[in-house]
Design an enzyme around this catalytic site. Structure first.
Site, PDB file in Angstrom:
ATOM      1  N   GLY A  10       6.779 -20.618  24.079  1.00 26.44           N
ATOM      2  CA  GLY A  10       6.739 -22.049  24.367  1.00 26.44           C
ATOM      3  C   GLY A  10       6.964 -22.363  25.833  1.00 26.44           C
ATOM      4  O   GLY A  10       6.838 -21.494  26.689  1.00 26.44           O
ATOM      5  N   ASN A  11       7.293 -23.635  26.125  1.00 22.86           N
ATOM      6  CA  ASN A  11       7.339 -24.143  27.497  1.00 22.86           C
ATOM      7  C   ASN A  11       6.025 -23.781  28.195  1.00 22.86           C
ATOM      8  O   ASN A  11       5.989 -23.149  29.242  1.00 22.86           O
ATOM      9  CB  ASN A  11       8.562 -23.593  28.259  1.00 22.86           C
ATOM     10  CG  ASN A  11       8.788 -24.359  29.554  1.00 22.86           C
ATOM     11  OD1 ASN A  11       8.811 -23.803  30.629  1.00 22.86           O
ATOM     12  ND2 ASN A  11       8.911 -25.664  29.452  1.00 22.86           N
ATOM     13  N   HIS A  59      -0.417 -19.764  29.900  1.00 21.53           N
ATOM     14  CA  HIS A  59      -0.490 -19.706  28.427  1.00 21.53           C
ATOM     15  C   HIS A  59      -1.812 -20.301  27.932  1.00 21.53           C
ATOM     16  O   HIS A  59      -2.459 -19.764  27.036  1.00 21.53           O
ATOM     17  CB  HIS A  59       0.648 -20.521  27.799  1.00 21.53           C
ATOM     18  CG  HIS A  59       2.023 -19.981  28.031  1.00 21.53           C
ATOM     19  ND1 HIS A  59       2.972 -20.682  28.734  1.00 21.53           N
ATOM     20  CD2 HIS A  59       2.628 -18.844  27.636  1.00 21.53           C
ATOM     21  CE1 HIS A  59       4.105 -19.989  28.757  1.00 21.53           C
ATOM     22  NE2 HIS A  59       3.926 -18.870  28.100  1.00 21.53           N
ATOM     23  N   SER A 119       5.361 -18.947  35.399  1.00 20.23           N
ATOM     24  CA  SER A 119       6.332 -18.437  34.439  1.00 20.23           C
ATOM     25  C   SER A 119       7.245 -19.582  34.023  1.00 20.23           C
ATOM     26  O   SER A 119       7.566 -20.450  34.835  1.00 20.23           O
ATOM     27  CB  SER A 119       7.183 -17.344  35.095  1.00 20.23           C
ATOM     28  OG  SER A 119       8.360 -17.120  34.345  1.00 20.23           O
TER      29      SER A 119
HETATM   30  P1  AMP Z   1       5.957 -16.013  27.123  1.00 15.92           P
HETATM   31  O1  AMP Z   1       5.927 -17.383  26.550  1.00 15.92           O
HETATM   32  O2  AMP Z   1       6.561 -15.925  28.486  1.00 15.92           O
HETATM   33  O3  AMP Z   1       6.474 -14.988  26.160  1.00 15.92           O
HETATM   34  O4  AMP Z   1       4.435 -15.615  27.361  1.00 15.92           O
HETATM   35  C1  AMP Z   1       3.498 -15.661  26.318  1.00 15.92           C
HETATM   36  C2  AMP Z   1       2.234 -14.972  26.766  1.00 15.92           C
HETATM   37  O5  AMP Z   1       1.716 -15.642  27.914  1.00 15.92           O
HETATM   38  C3  AMP Z   1       2.452 -13.519  27.156  1.00 15.92           C
HETATM   39  O6  AMP Z   1       1.362 -12.738  26.684  1.00 15.92           O
HETATM   40  C4  AMP Z   1       2.471 -13.588  28.649  1.00 15.92           C
HETATM   41  O7  AMP Z   1       2.062 -12.381  29.273  1.00 15.92           O
HETATM   42  C5  AMP Z   1       1.479 -14.691  28.929  1.00 15.92           C
HETATM   43  N1  AMP Z   1       1.706 -15.278  30.250  1.00 15.92           N
HETATM   44  C6  AMP Z   1       2.881 -15.729  30.760  1.00 15.92           C
HETATM   45  N2  AMP Z   1       2.715 -16.150  32.030  1.00 15.92           N
HETATM   46  C7  AMP Z   1       1.403 -15.981  32.323  1.00 15.92           C
HETATM   47  C8  AMP Z   1       0.610 -16.224  33.492  1.00 15.92           C
HETATM   48  N3  AMP Z   1       1.135 -16.730  34.598  1.00 15.92           N
HETATM   49  N4  AMP Z   1      -0.709 -15.926  33.429  1.00 15.92           N
HETATM   50  C9  AMP Z   1      -1.247 -15.403  32.298  1.00 15.92           C
HETATM   51  N5  AMP Z   1      -0.550 -15.145  31.177  1.00 15.92           N
HETATM   52  C10 AMP Z   1       0.756 -15.425  31.188  1.00 15.92           C
END
Ligand code: AMP
Length: 285
Positions: free
Chosen positions: A34-35, A40, A190
């Site tokens: 999320g967030n 994403h 991020s």
């Molecule tokens: P998270 O919510 O941080 O667990 O991320 C969920 C998914 O989004 C994971 O597969 C991450 O690798 C991907 N992700 C997070 N940040 C980015 C970004 N800046 N660019 C592309 N994919 C991302």
């Protein structure tokens, strides 16, 4: 486009997915905590382009946080997330509670371990992290049984762990990797960037700058990997950040490189105040 349907209960999820499977629709999964930001949403769009129905899971997975990490303060923004998903091709947002994912409690849960890959780089300072990720993703694969699941290259080591787990547990899931989405100044997007104060936010792009400097040196022919890693750490320190590691690895399997290798990746983790940032840059020579 319609807003995504929201489902919290695994039983309701299965019912909806069974209906889609009866219609022979191809199902894609995007696991997230999320967030949601544009990175994403790139994953969602890439999945929507390859499947008929996209499920986005939103679950802040306690298993992948260490005891002194930011599980409690991790940003939870469900209303904004659902608004952001509108128009991206997401058909269903699966937002389970902790009890749905870990019915016997998080400590008693059956866990997936991916040895080797989980112990290096981020795994060295975050014991249990990749096991926590692999466990949650395996559960989501079983619940959703997607034909395709998308993960970001931003988390390069996580992608390697997921690929290995998928192959070894014989999941019939195609893993799609999606390039890192960056801010205009180079900082990889991020959810944790929101922890940075103005001064830290101004310094943070230097992480990517250090990776690009290292990549340029590799392209110019340098193969003194240890010295290059040291220079990367020095550049990060000069920018007011504390390097956890800067490592040049093989893209396949993340092993130590040889001078003749053509497909390398530079990975780094840094601390900026209380925030931990990671980034990486793949280099084809
Ligand atoms: P998270 O919510 O941080 O667990 O991320 C969920 C998914 O989004 C994971 O597969 C991450 O690798 C991907 N992700 C997070 N940040 C980015 C970004 N800046 N660019 C592309 N994919 C991302």
């Amino acid at each position: 486009m319609n807003p995504p349907e929201v489902i919290a209960a695994p039983e309701a999820l299965r019912e909806r997915l069974d209906g889609w499977r009866r219609e022979k629709l191809r199902i894609g999964l995007v696991p997230t905590m999320g967030n949601l930001h544009s990175g994403h949403l790139d994953l969602v769009r890439a999945t929507a382009a390859r499947t008929d129905r996209v499920v986005v899971s939103i679950f802040v997975n306690p298993l992948q946080f260490g005891p002194n990490e930011d599980f409690a303060s991790y940003p939870r923004t469900p209303t904004e997330d659902l608004a952001a998903l509108q128009g991206t091709g997401c058909a269903l947002a699966f937002m389970p509670g902790e009890g749905a994912m870990y019915p016997h409690g998080r400590r008693a849960t059956t866990r997936i371990e991916v040895p080797g890959l989980s112990e290096i780089l981020c795994g060295a300072t975050r014991p249990g992290h990749f096991s926590g990720v692999a466990t949650a993703v395996a559960k989501l694969f079983n619940l959703v049984q997607p034909e395709l699941a998308a993960f970001g290259e931003k988390d390069f080591q996580q992608l390697a762990v997921i690929r290995q787990m998928t192959a070894e547990l014989c999941f019939a899931v195609e893993i799609l990797s999606v390039p890192t989405r960056r801010e205009p100044d180079g900082l990889a997007m991020s959810s944790r960037n929101r922890y940075l104060d103005d001064d830290q936010r101004a310094r943070a792009p230097q992480l990517y700058t250090a990776l690009r400097t290292c990549a340029r040196a590799l392209r110019s022919g340098r193969r003194d990997f240890v010295a290059l890693q040291q220079e990367g750490m020095d550049n990060i320190r000069s920018a007011g950040m504390i390097p956890e590691y800067v490592e040049i690895r093989r893209q396949e399997g993340l092993g130590s490189p040889e001078p003749a290798d053509k497909r390398l990746v530079i990975l780094a983790a840094v601390r900026l105040g209380r925030t931990r940032l990671i980034d990486n840059l793949a280099v084809e020579l």
